[in-house]
Enzyme design. Structure first.
Site, PDB file in Angstrom:
ATOM      1  N   LYS A 151      17.992 -20.313  -0.646  1.00 53.77           N
ATOM      2  CA  LYS A 151      17.968 -18.848  -0.768  1.00 53.77           C
ATOM      3  C   LYS A 151      16.862 -18.294   0.127  1.00 53.77           C
ATOM      4  O   LYS A 151      15.769 -18.839   0.179  1.00 53.77           O
ATOM      5  CB  LYS A 151      17.746 -18.413  -2.215  1.00 53.77           C
ATOM      6  CG  LYS A 151      17.701 -16.881  -2.369  1.00 53.77           C
ATOM      7  CD  LYS A 151      17.881 -16.422  -3.795  1.00 53.77           C
ATOM      8  CE  LYS A 151      16.657 -16.532  -4.655  1.00 53.77           C
ATOM      9  NZ  LYS A 151      15.489 -15.762  -4.186  1.00 53.77           N
ATOM     10  N   GLU A 173      14.941 -14.655   1.317  1.00 52.43           N
ATOM     11  CA  GLU A 173      14.706 -13.241   1.000  1.00 52.43           C
ATOM     12  C   GLU A 173      14.830 -12.358   2.248  1.00 52.43           C
ATOM     13  O   GLU A 173      14.359 -12.729   3.332  1.00 52.43           O
ATOM     14  CB  GLU A 173      13.293 -13.056   0.433  1.00 52.43           C
ATOM     15  CG  GLU A 173      13.143 -13.540  -0.991  1.00 52.43           C
ATOM     16  CD  GLU A 173      11.810 -13.141  -1.621  1.00 52.43           C
ATOM     17  OE1 GLU A 173      11.065 -12.333  -1.031  1.00 52.43           O
ATOM     18  OE2 GLU A 173      11.527 -13.663  -2.723  1.00 52.43           O
ATOM     19  N   ASP A 203      14.763 -21.853  -3.393  1.00 50.92           N
ATOM     20  CA  ASP A 203      14.147 -20.812  -2.567  1.00 50.92           C
ATOM     21  C   ASP A 203      13.383 -21.385  -1.380  1.00 50.92           C
ATOM     22  O   ASP A 203      12.602 -22.326  -1.528  1.00 50.92           O
ATOM     23  CB  ASP A 203      13.133 -20.017  -3.408  1.00 50.92           C
ATOM     24  CG  ASP A 203      13.704 -18.735  -3.953  1.00 50.92           C
ATOM     25  OD1 ASP A 203      14.691 -18.219  -3.391  1.00 50.92           O
ATOM     26  OD2 ASP A 203      13.161 -18.234  -4.958  1.00 50.92           O
ATOM     27  N   ASP A 211      11.068 -19.388  -6.285  1.00 49.78           N
ATOM     28  CA  ASP A 211       9.635 -19.478  -5.979  1.00 49.78           C
ATOM     29  C   ASP A 211       8.817 -18.669  -6.990  1.00 49.78           C
ATOM     30  O   ASP A 211       7.587 -18.637  -6.914  1.00 49.78           O
ATOM     31  CB  ASP A 211       9.339 -19.079  -4.532  1.00 49.78           C
ATOM     32  CG  ASP A 211       9.704 -17.640  -4.232  1.00 49.78           C
ATOM     33  OD1 ASP A 211      10.345 -16.986  -5.080  1.00 49.78           O
ATOM     34  OD2 ASP A 211       9.359 -17.163  -3.132  1.00 49.78           O
ATOM     35  N   SER A 212       9.506 -18.065  -7.972  1.00 49.57           N
ATOM     36  CA  SER A 212       8.804 -17.509  -9.136  1.00 49.57           C
ATOM     37  C   SER A 212       8.051 -18.630  -9.848  1.00 49.57           C
ATOM     38  O   SER A 212       7.212 -18.377 -10.722  1.00 49.57           O
ATOM     39  CB  SER A 212       9.788 -16.826 -10.090  1.00 49.57           C
ATOM     40  OG  SER A 212      10.895 -17.670 -10.360  1.00 49.57           O
ATOM     41  N   GLU A 237      17.906  -7.636  -6.373  1.00 49.79           N
ATOM     42  CA  GLU A 237      16.812  -7.504  -7.347  1.00 49.79           C
ATOM     43  C   GLU A 237      16.211  -6.106  -7.296  1.00 49.79           C
ATOM     44  O   GLU A 237      15.937  -5.569  -6.204  1.00 49.79           O
ATOM     45  CB  GLU A 237      15.726  -8.552  -7.050  1.00 49.79           C
ATOM     46  CG  GLU A 237      14.526  -8.428  -8.010  1.00 49.79           C
ATOM     47  CD  GLU A 237      13.570  -9.609  -7.975  1.00 49.79           C
ATOM     48  OE1 GLU A 237      13.824 -10.587  -7.244  1.00 49.79           O
ATOM     49  OE2 GLU A 237      12.553  -9.541  -8.696  1.00 49.79           O
TER      50      GLU A 237
HETATM   51  O1  KIV Z   1      12.139 -16.758  -7.500  1.00 47.97           O
HETATM   52  C1  KIV Z   1      12.963 -16.319  -8.315  1.00 47.97           C
HETATM   53  O2  KIV Z   1      12.947 -16.635  -9.502  1.00 47.97           O
HETATM   54  C2  KIV Z   1      13.991 -15.412  -7.823  1.00 47.97           C
HETATM   55  C3  KIV Z   1      14.844 -14.736  -8.838  1.00 47.97           C
HETATM   56  C4  KIV Z   1      14.076 -13.781  -9.621  1.00 47.97           C
HETATM   57  C5  KIV Z   1      16.042 -14.134  -8.241  1.00 47.97           C
HETATM   58  O3  KIV Z   1      14.095 -15.210  -6.657  1.00 47.97           O
END
Ligand code: KIV
Length: 266
Positions: free
Chosen positions: A112, A114, A82, A43-44, A182
Site C-alpha cells: 500500500k 499513500e 504499507d 504503518d500505524s 481515509e
Molecule cells: O497504517 C494504517 O493502519 C492504515 C490504515 C489506517 C488505513 O493505513
C-alpha cells in the site's frame, strides 16, 4: 484466500469487504479466526505498537519484521503491507527496490502506497507490470501529517474534492487494485466509490465505500488513549487486561498463586 480479482468481484456484487490491521502473530491469528477478508500491516504500527507520535518514524525494516509475523499468524488471508515514510519518494529506482524487498521478504499479497506524488503513477505501473499489486491510499494520509498541519479531514473544499476524485481515477488507471479512503466527507467517499471500478476501503470515509478498515487496537480498545470520530470500539481489552494483571499481582503477593497444580513433580 481472496485474491485481487475476488475483491473486484465483491465490489461488483455489493459484498462489503472487511479489512483490519494486524502487526504481529497473535493479532493476525485473531483476524484470520474472525474471518476478516483482508489484513493490512499498517504503518500505524508506529503509533499503536511502537508508541511513536506519528507513522513517520517507521522504517522498512520495522514493516518487514512485523509483516513476517503477521503472515505466520494468518497464512490463509489476503495481506497488504504499507510502504513506510520516505521509502518511495527519493527516486523511482529506490522505490521499486524497496517495494520488491517488502513484497518478497514478507510474502504478503500487495503493498500500500499513500498519496499521489510526482512518481506515484509510474511507480504503480512498474510494480504492477512486475507482479506487485498496489493498493492506493488517499485523503487523510498520515505520513503527510506535518505537511497537512495535523490530522485533518481532507476534501472539504471544491478544489481538493476534485483533486482527490481525479487522483483516484488516475491511480486506478495506473493499476491500483483498491483505494483506501481515509478522513474524507461521506459524499466524496460515495462519489469516488461510484467513479472507479476497483474497491474503495474506507476509514472515516462514510457508509458508501465498498469496504471498511479499522485499526486492531481501536476495535479492541487496547492501549489507545484517544479515538477518532470514525472509530467504534467492539471490546475493552485494556479493562480486561489490567484487571487480569491486578488479580495476578494480588495472588502472588498473597501466596495464592501458584497452587500445587501449577508445579512439577520431582
Ligand atoms: O497504517 C494504517 O493502519 C492504515 C490504515 C489506517 C488505513 O493505513
Amino acid at each position: 484466500m481472496l485474491t485481487t480479482l475476488d475483491l473486484k468481484r465483491m465490489k461488483k456484487d455489493g459484498d462489503k469487504i472487511t479489512m483490519v490491521t494486524a502487526y504481529d502473530y497473535p493479532s493476525a491469528k485473531q483476524a484470520e479466526a474472525a474471518g476478516v477478508d483482508t489484513i493490512l500491516v499498517g504503518d500505524s504500527l508506529g503509533n499503536v505498537v511502537l508508541g511513536y507520535d506519528s507513522t513517520t518514524k517507521v522504517t522498512l525494516a520495522d514493516m518487514i519484521h512485523h509483516a513476517k509475523a503477521v503472515k505466520r499468524g494468518a497464512p490463509n488471508t489476503f495481506i497488504a503491507v504499507d510502504m513506510p515514510f520516505m521509502t518511495y519518494h527519493t527516486s523511482l529506482e529506490q522505490a521499486i527496490n524497496n517495494a520488491a524487498k517488502l513484497f518478497q521478504e514478507t510474502d504478503c499479497h500487495a503493498v500500500k502506497i499513500e498519496g499521489r506524488s510526482k512518481n506515484t503513477l509510474e511507480l504503480i505501473e512498474i510494480l504492477t507490470d512486475g507482479g506487485i499489486p498496489v493498493i492506493s491510499h488517499l485523503g487523510l494520509t498520515p505520513q503527510m501529517v506535518h505537511v497537512m498541519g495535523g490530522y485533518r479531514v481532507q476534501g472539504r473544499d471544491d478544489a481538493t474534492r476534485k483533486k482527490l476524485l481525479q487522483d483516484a481515477k488516475d491511480l486506478v488507471s495506473a493499476g491500483a487494485v483498491a483505494v483506501v479512503l481515509e478522513g474524507i466527507p461521506e459524499p466524496l467517499g460515495k462519489e469516488i466509490t461510484e467513479a472507479i471500478d476497483v474497491p474503495t476501503i474506507g476509514i472515516g470515509a462514510g457508509r458508501f465505500c465498498d469496504g471498511q478498515v479499522l485499526v486492531y487496537h481501536d476495535i479492541l480498545q487496547y492501549g489507545v488513549d484517544r479515538f477518532a470520530k470514525f472509530v467504534k470500539n467492539y471490546a475493552n481489552y485494556d479493562e480486561i487486561g489490567i484487571d487480569a494483571m491486578k488479580r495476578y499481582v494480588k495472588e502472588v503477593k498473597e501466596g495464592e498463586f501458584p497452587q500445587k497444580e501449577h508445579t512439577y513433580e520431582a
